[in-house]
Design a protein around this motif. Sequence first.
Motif: not given
Length: 209
Positions: A173-190
């Motif tokens: 999957i291409e590293k588009r900013p929308v995707f990377t930001d979304y994944v980073k945000r979700l990765g912070g969930r406990p």
Amino acid sequence: MSELVFYTNPQSRGRIAHWMMEEVGQPYRTVWLNFGPEMKSAEYRAVNPMGKVPALRHGDVVVTEAAAICAYLADAFPETGLAPPPGDPLRGTWLRWLFFGAGPLEQAVTARALGWQVPPGRERMAGFGSYDDTLNALETALRPGPFICGERFTAADVYLGSSLAWGLMFGTIEKRPVFTDYVKRLGGRPAAQRADRLNEERLKAQPAG
């Protein structure tokens, strides 16, 4: 309350459903299965005839496929708020993008990973149409943020976030900013972090080979 039994492997799509198990917050028992004879055994095929993980047993109910498990758990435990209830205007959006992740996105990413391309002019025969159309559609949906249903985190984010995280990691999957930001945000969930830790601990405990 019926027991939740979760069948998985740390190197499989079971990680998607494992995150969902943690988001739900209900007690569950994990059955770790190895690839090969154990996963293809008659005993496990009685649970999932495909001989694949993940699978969920909830009392007399058996659910397979990661997206289906996410949807089932969200509806089975409505108090979690992980699925808009029937009648809620967001229900359609939730269903749309959960199935988009399990359908067009999965197909497009798999095709790219295998080096397979839809022949020009034959896009209508493929459920995803084209890789670019699939990613563009998802990017458009995620751009408003912070989640696929706007301000509300749902089970659809578990599935889409997991799929994007794996695709970004392996370059499918291409590293588009929308995707990377979304994944980073979700990765912070406990819950996501707990599930990841459980799987990494299992990987370390597995015998080599």
